[in-house]
Design a protein around this motif. Structure first.
Motif, PDB file in Angstrom:
ATOM      1  N   LEU A  33       2.670  -3.067   7.988  1.00  0.00           N
ATOM      2  CA  LEU A  33       3.518  -2.983   7.036  1.00  0.00           C
ATOM      3  C   LEU A  33       2.413  -2.955   5.667  1.00  0.00           C
ATOM      4  CD1 LEU A  33       6.492  -3.127   5.990  1.00  0.00           C
ATOM      5  CD2 LEU A  33       6.385  -5.385   6.011  1.00  0.00           C
ATOM      6  N   LEU A  34       1.627  -3.725   5.940  1.00  0.00           N
ATOM      7  CA  LEU A  34       0.694  -3.784   4.579  1.00  0.00           C
ATOM      8  C   LEU A  34      -0.230  -2.846   4.494  1.00  0.00           C
ATOM      9  CD1 LEU A  34      -0.371  -7.764   5.443  1.00  0.00           C
ATOM     10  CD2 LEU A  34       1.157  -6.983   3.617  1.00  0.00           C
ATOM     11  N   GLU A  35      -0.645  -2.189   5.766  1.00  0.00           N
ATOM     12  CA  GLU A  35      -1.540  -0.934   5.522  1.00  0.00           C
ATOM     13  C   GLU A  35      -0.744   0.492   5.083  1.00  0.00           C
ATOM     14  OE1 GLU A  35      -3.510  -1.050   9.333  1.00  0.00           O
ATOM     15  OE2 GLU A  35      -4.488  -2.968   8.883  1.00  0.00           O
ATOM     16  N   LEU A  44       0.362   6.192   3.551  1.00  0.00           N
ATOM     17  CA  LEU A  44       0.870   7.006   2.706  1.00  0.00           C
ATOM     18  C   LEU A  44       0.206   7.530   1.486  1.00  0.00           C
ATOM     19  CD1 LEU A  44       4.455   5.567   2.531  1.00  0.00           C
ATOM     20  CD2 LEU A  44       3.762   7.805   3.483  1.00  0.00           C
ATOM     21  N   GLN A  45      -0.462   6.691   0.929  1.00  0.00           N
ATOM     22  CA  GLN A  45      -1.338   7.338  -0.182  1.00  0.00           C
ATOM     23  C   GLN A  45      -2.357   8.302  -0.154  1.00  0.00           C
ATOM     24  OE1 GLN A  45      -0.454   5.309  -3.390  1.00  0.00           O
ATOM     25  NE2 GLN A  45      -0.926   7.317  -4.203  1.00  0.00           N
TER      26      GLN A  45
END
Length: 160
Positions: free
Chosen positions: A5-7, A12-13
């Motif tokens: 979740l954090l990564e 996506l970026q």
């Protein structure tokens, strides 16, 4: 799960930084199709985000810019607003400034739409329902203008 979740935002970026404008447009169209039935504020945020995303991709992947530097250029333009990004696309493609490239009233409504989008997102507000149709329509005009300028939806050419 938390690590994923954090990564994920960074993944996506990176993916969007590397994706071509045509690939970004496919995702944008999917998102816009799902937003068609949404309320005014959500549709306004979505259409402005669509313009911003496509314009950013067109700037990052402009002619003569190596794809190996796309992620770095994407970071440079990550926090640039929709109006500035569109103006940069127009400049890079040798077009007139936004106020001349588009109908003056449409361009001014688009600029205003970006300000309303920022208010909706950052100030947790809403605007009168009577305003959304004009703002959304102007933003759609700018989006379609970018698509046309970039030649992203050129149909098949007749063989002569």
């Amino acid at each position: 799960m938390n690590a994923d979740l954090l990564e994920h935002p960074e993944e996506l970026q990176r993916a969007y930084a590397m994706a071509t404008p045509a690939a970004r447009l496919r995702v944008i169209k999917q998102r816009l199709a799902s937003a068609h039935g949404e309320m005014g504020s959500t549709r306004l945020v979505t259409i402005i985000s669509a313009v911003e995303a496509l314009a950013r991709s067109l700037v990052v992947h402009a002619a003569g810019r190596p794809s190996a530097t796309a992620e770095m250029r994407h970071r440079q333009f990550r926090n640039v607003g929709a109006v500035e990004l569109v103006e940069e696309v127009l400049r890079l493609r040798g077009a007139k400034p936004g106020v001349q490239q588009f109908d003056r009233d449409e361009w001014e409504l688009f600029e205003t739409a970006t300000r309303y989008r920022d208010l909706i997102v950052h100030e947790c507000t809403f605007i009168g329902q009577d305003r959304y149709p004009y703002l959304i329509a102007a933003s759609e005009t700018v989006l379609h203008g970018l698509i046309e300028l970039a030649g992203l939806e050129a149909g098949p050419k007749a063989v002569r």
